[in-house]
Design an enzyme around this catalytic site. Structure first.
Site, mmCIF file in Angstrom:
data_model
loop_
_atom_site.group_PDB
_atom_site.id
_atom_site.type_symbol
_atom_site.label_atom_id
_atom_site.label_comp_id
_atom_site.label_asym_id
_atom_site.label_seq_id
_atom_site.Cartn_x
_atom_site.Cartn_y
_atom_site.Cartn_z
ATOM 1 C CG ASP A 34 38.856 40.574 42.510
ATOM 2 O OD1 ASP A 34 37.832 41.021 43.049
ATOM 3 O OD2 ASP A 34 39.838 41.269 42.177
ATOM 4 C CD GLU A 36 34.464 33.685 47.347
ATOM 5 O OE1 GLU A 36 34.073 32.899 48.202
ATOM 6 O OE2 GLU A 36 34.600 34.901 47.558
ATOM 7 C CG ASP A 38 37.742 36.187 37.843
ATOM 8 O OD1 ASP A 38 36.983 36.989 37.293
ATOM 9 O OD2 ASP A 38 38.911 36.471 38.172
ATOM 10 C CB SER A 83 37.796 44.610 32.127
ATOM 11 O OG SER A 83 37.234 43.470 31.575
ATOM 12 C CG LEU A 84 43.468 43.966 31.520
ATOM 13 C CD1 LEU A 84 44.570 44.210 32.528
ATOM 14 C CD2 LEU A 84 44.050 43.906 30.114
ATOM 15 C CD GLU A 113 52.224 48.201 32.289
ATOM 16 O OE1 GLU A 113 51.096 48.467 32.772
ATOM 17 O OE2 GLU A 113 52.596 48.613 31.187
ATOM 18 C CE LYS A 115 43.890 43.342 36.821
ATOM 19 N NZ LYS A 115 43.024 43.986 37.771
ATOM 20 C CG ASP A 117 42.801 45.726 44.084
ATOM 21 O OD1 ASP A 117 41.924 45.935 43.219
ATOM 22 O OD2 ASP A 117 42.650 44.952 45.042
ATOM 23 N NE ARG A 136 35.841 48.984 33.836
ATOM 24 C CZ ARG A 136 36.147 47.720 34.017
ATOM 25 N NH1 ARG A 136 37.136 47.198 33.335
ATOM 26 N NH2 ARG A 136 35.514 46.996 34.891
ATOM 27 C CD GLU A 171 43.352 50.698 38.599
ATOM 28 O OE1 GLU A 171 43.288 50.917 37.367
ATOM 29 O OE2 GLU A 171 42.636 49.881 39.181
ATOM 30 C CE1 TYR A 224 46.759 51.419 25.739
ATOM 31 C CE2 TYR A 224 44.649 51.284 26.873
ATOM 32 C CZ TYR A 224 45.413 51.073 25.754
ATOM 33 O OH TYR A 224 44.839 50.500 24.652
ATOM 34 C CE LYS A 286 49.067 47.248 30.251
ATOM 35 N NZ LYS A 286 49.237 48.619 30.747
ATOM 36 C CE LYS A 310 42.029 39.415 39.884
ATOM 37 N NZ LYS A 310 41.290 40.630 40.055
ATOM 38 C CB CYS A 404 19.561 35.459 71.898
ATOM 39 S SG CYS A 404 20.453 37.011 71.757
ATOM 40 C CB CYS A 407 18.059 38.815 75.175
ATOM 41 S SG CYS A 407 17.428 38.079 73.660
ATOM 42 C CB CYS A 422 17.975 37.131 68.578
ATOM 43 S SG CYS A 422 17.163 37.760 70.062
ATOM 44 C CB CYS A 427 17.763 41.336 71.615
ATOM 45 S SG CYS A 427 19.375 40.584 71.786
HETATM 46 S S1 IVH Z 1 45.854 48.084 31.123
HETATM 47 C C1 IVH Z 1 42.911 47.577 27.602
HETATM 48 N N1 IVH Z 1 47.533 48.069 33.110
HETATM 49 O O1 IVH Z 1 42.858 46.443 35.687
HETATM 50 C C2 IVH Z 1 43.702 47.338 28.819
HETATM 51 N N2 IVH Z 1 45.222 47.924 33.610
HETATM 52 O O2 IVH Z 1 40.850 44.313 34.857
HETATM 53 C C3 IVH Z 1 43.708 48.486 29.712
HETATM 54 N N3 IVH Z 1 44.720 47.858 36.011
HETATM 55 O O3 IVH Z 1 40.390 48.347 34.081
HETATM 56 C C4 IVH Z 1 44.141 48.215 31.054
HETATM 57 N N4 IVH Z 1 46.803 47.979 36.723
HETATM 58 O O4 IVH Z 1 41.672 49.430 36.000
HETATM 59 C C5 IVH Z 1 46.240 48.006 32.750
HETATM 60 N N5 IVH Z 1 49.135 48.101 34.781
HETATM 61 C C6 IVH Z 1 47.879 48.059 34.426
HETATM 62 C C7 IVH Z 1 46.830 47.983 35.368
HETATM 63 C C8 IVH Z 1 45.514 47.909 34.918
HETATM 64 C C9 IVH Z 1 45.523 47.909 37.088
HETATM 65 C C10 IVH Z 1 43.262 47.731 36.072
HETATM 66 C C11 IVH Z 1 42.512 48.692 35.177
HETATM 67 C C12 IVH Z 1 41.664 47.819 34.302
HETATM 68 C C13 IVH Z 1 41.596 46.551 35.097
HETATM 69 C C14 IVH Z 1 41.338 45.388 34.182
#
Ligand code: IVH
Length: 667
Positions: A34, A36, A38, A83-84, A113, A115, A117, A136, A171, A224, A286, A310, A404, A407, A422, A427
């Site tokens: 992620d 790289e 970004d 997304s965030l 909160e 995040k 994955d 999404r 998630e 959410y 948030k 992150k 190689c 071989c 090779c 081989c």
């Molecule tokens: S809030 C408008 N809360 O992160 C904001 N997202 O990069 C809505 N994610 O698409 C997202 N944990 O899939 C929110 N505690 C959390 C989260 C979370 C994971 C994911 C989610 C979102 C992505 C954003």
């Protein structure tokens, strides 16, 4: 850089980012971390800021990546699913708070909160009843994966509310334990393992068979709550309401009043995260007050009231003991560092990829060096750099092999490519790799031909290429280790069944470089049969969606080699499918996303088989038995009583032939 160079770089970045979006969201198989990713995005953003005239509407800086795939009905999100924006330092969070304070009319509080994955999901409740579950997608619309979501424990199907419409987002994740078990099974079955739990969760969510999804033990955390008529005025209280309704709301959430409290939460979880049973990749911060969230609003891609911090990928330092070389099925040589074992993100690491000779030279990596390793998007960690302060004196510069390792053929390098190759088609690891790919589940799906059996068959000279599989006899198979009568018979049955594999998968099974499942499907669907593909010109190929110059060259190069044309002749003789069957082609997608059972007898000119074919031709998924995930039962005369009873018990819609025919024939 002059403006032309900048323009070229922006275009290059856009293509690169779009490629990585596709690998991440659709293939669930990212190639880069992620961080790289970004960096690429930040470079593009900075170019577009400096040269606004170079900004395009479809730039990945303006849109979220898309996970939309074939096989599901996509529906509009009632509220866009954004997304965030990502940050990596506490200073960036301070800047986020400063931006907020300039806009809002009072001091906000913040909810921190984890995040998660995984893959995000949006659940729609109409009058308290779960009615849709959308991925999404591209942020505007998502795929409805309700049948799969219904297999996940603790997602309420019904909630006690009189609000007519609410959306709950969260998630879907897979725990590390489930992930490890799943990968072990996949390796045993000769399937490629998932690189990480996120990819496994996202890939599972997009499976077309809910019964398989049910076995994968997905979990869901909800974070959410949205709706036009919800009167709860803070995010924190909304989470409590979700919990009250029976949702699985994360317990690791904190109301913070200032940056110090936020910082404390971040540092705590940066250390503690390895003790959680699932992966998190950061912290989400948030604004708590809903009216302030509304004042802040959204940019094209992100809310202004929330941000992600992150975590940097975990790193470890260890010593390179030696370097070994792997030979892939296409002959590519991958150097791999053998390391002094070291703990990284909860697992002991003994090997790390060095990618290719250029990368080794660029980083000046030497045997005996202490290197920094990191887990990226792939399974094998990578070496990101050398700790020069620990380099022993007189360490010899690294020299790449010239022949190689298997071989001993001299290696070659194609112009413009970093990989050493090779060139010996025979081989042994290449022969085995081609056969392993050919029989794998997504290709010919021949069960009972695992890596060890292939090894033994090749070593005993019983097979040398995929076509030889179709010449194997029971007498030959029972000479193999661990192969009794039954195993031999089952394998022969599976080999026989594989002859019905549809053309796109046969094409994928050939293992043409850069021709993955999607490209194989597009190629087969456009040119219809193998002769047209063999004879296609470069211009014809690049006209096909998803096929660019690199893939076109690879296809032409593959079919120019007589060994491949001979292989295809033999496979044809064995009875494999080399053309797109018209009756197998979809007539419509009216039944897309539906799992359908056909039961009973049907009057002339129909019969049950014809009715079942219609289900498939109109995009439905045909299943033999009724389960909770069945969407529809088509009942003829004398339908199976058990099926009907189960259908009624699960509240599944049951229709008769006439209704079914008007359903598929309707405009
Ligand atoms: S809030 C408008 N809360 O992160 C904001 N997202 O990069 C809505 N994610 O698409 C997202 N944990 O899939 C929110 N505690 C959390 C989260 C979370 C994971 C994911 C989610 C979102 C992505 C954003």
């Amino acid at each position: 850089m002059n403006i032309d160079d900048v323009k070229k770089r922006a275009e290059q970045l856009r293509q690169e980012i779009q490629k990585h979006n596709y690998l991440y969201y659709v293939e669930n198989n990212p190639e880069i971390s992620d961080f790289e990713y970004d960096l690429l995005l930040a470079e593009l953003e900075s170019i577009e800021k400096q040269y606004p005239e170079l900004k395009t509407d479809d730039s990945p800086t303006q849109k979220v990546g898309s996970d939309l795939t074939r096989g599901f009905v996509s529906k509009k999100h009632p509220y866009p699913m954004l997304s965030l924006s990502n940050t990596y330092t506490i200073e960036e969070i301070q800047a986020f708070i400063n931006r907020i304070l300039k806009i809002v009319d009072r001091q906000p509080t913040f909810v921190c909160e984890l995040k998660f994955d995984g893959a995000s999901i949006s659940l729609h409740y109409r009058n308290g009843q779960l009615s849709e579950a959308l991925t999404r997608g591209d942020g505007e619309q998502g795929d409805d994966v309700l049948q799969n979501v219904l297999t996940i424990a603790n997602i309420p199907r019904q909630i006690n509310t009189n609000i007519d419409f609410i959306v709950v987002r969260g998630e879907i994740i897979m725990t590390r334990e489930t992930f490890n078990k799943l990968n072990q099974e996949r390796i045993e079955q000769n399937e490629s393992p998932f690189a990480n739990p996120r990819n496994a969760a996202a890939g599972t969510l997009k499976l077309l068979d809910p019964d398989i999804v049910a076995k994968r033990n997905l979990e869901c955390y909800l974070y959410y709550l949205l709706g036009d008529t919800i009167e709860i005025s803070t995010h924190f209280e909304r989470l409590k309401q979700l919990k009250h309704w029976g949702f699985n709301v994360p317990e690791w959430t904190k109301l913070c009043h200032n940056i110090d409290e936020i910082n404390h939460f971040i540092s705590y979880w940066d250390k503690e995260r390895t003790n959680l049973p699932f992966d998190i990749d950061g912290i989400v911060i948030k604004v708590n007050e809903i009216d302030l969230q509304e004042q802040l609003g959204f940019t094209a891609k992100n809310p202004r009231w929330a941000i992600a911090y992150k975590f940097k990928a975990e790193q470890a330092t260890t010593k390179i003991i030696s370097v070994s070389y792997q030979v892939g099925r296409t002959g590519i040589i991958t150097p791999v560092a053998n390391l002094e074992p070291v703990l990284l993100s909860g697992t002991i690491v003994k090997r790390a990829s060095l990618h290719n000779a250029d990368q080794i030279k660029l980083k000046d990596i030497r045997i005996g060096d202490y290197v920094i390793i990191e887990k990226g998007g792939e399974i094998i960690p990578k070496v990101v750099g050398v700790d020069l302060s620990k380099r022993p004196e007189h360490l010899a510069p690294f020299t790449f092999i010239t022949h190689c390792p298997e071989c001993h053929t001299p290696l070659i390098r194609n112009e413009g490519e970093a990989a050493h190759i090779c060139p010996n088609y025979y081989c042994p690891p290449q022969i085995k790799g081609r056969i392993e790919h050919f029989v794998s589940r997504k290709a010919m799906n021949i069960e009972g031909l695992g890596t060890e059996t292939i090894d033994e068959l090749v070593t005993k000279n019983l097979i040398n290429n995929p076509a030889d599989i179709y010449k194997l006899t029971k007498e030959q198979l029972i000479t193999l280790e661990h192969f009794a009568d039954k195993a031999a018979e089952n394998l022969l049955k599976s080999i026989e069944q594989s002859k019905n594999t549809p053309f796109p998968r046969v094409l994928f099974a050939l293992g043409i470089r850069y021709v993955g499942e999607t490209v194989a499907y597009k190629l087969a669907n456009s040119l219809k049969n193998i002769e047209r593909i063999i004879n296609a010109t470069f211009e014809e190929l690049i006209r096909i969606d998803e096929i660019g110059e690199k893939i076109a060259h690879s296809i032409i190069n593959y079919f120019q080699q007589s060994v491949h044309r001979m292989l295809i002749d033999e496979l044809k003789k064995a009875g494999l499918q080399f053309e797109m069957k018209n009756d197998a082609l979809p007539k419509s997608d009216k039944l897309k996303g539906m799992t359908i059972v056909v039961t009973g007898t049907f009057p002339h000119p129909y019969n049950r088989k014809k009715m079942e074919e219609l289900v498939v031709q109109h995009g439905g998924k045909l299943v033999k038995s009724v389960s909770k995930s069945t969407s529809l039962i088509v009942a003829g005369e004398k339908p199976g009583p058990d099926k009907m009873q189960l259908g009624q018990q699960f509240g599944i819609k049951i229709i008769h032939q006439d209704d079914f025919l008007s359903m598929i024939e309707s405009e």
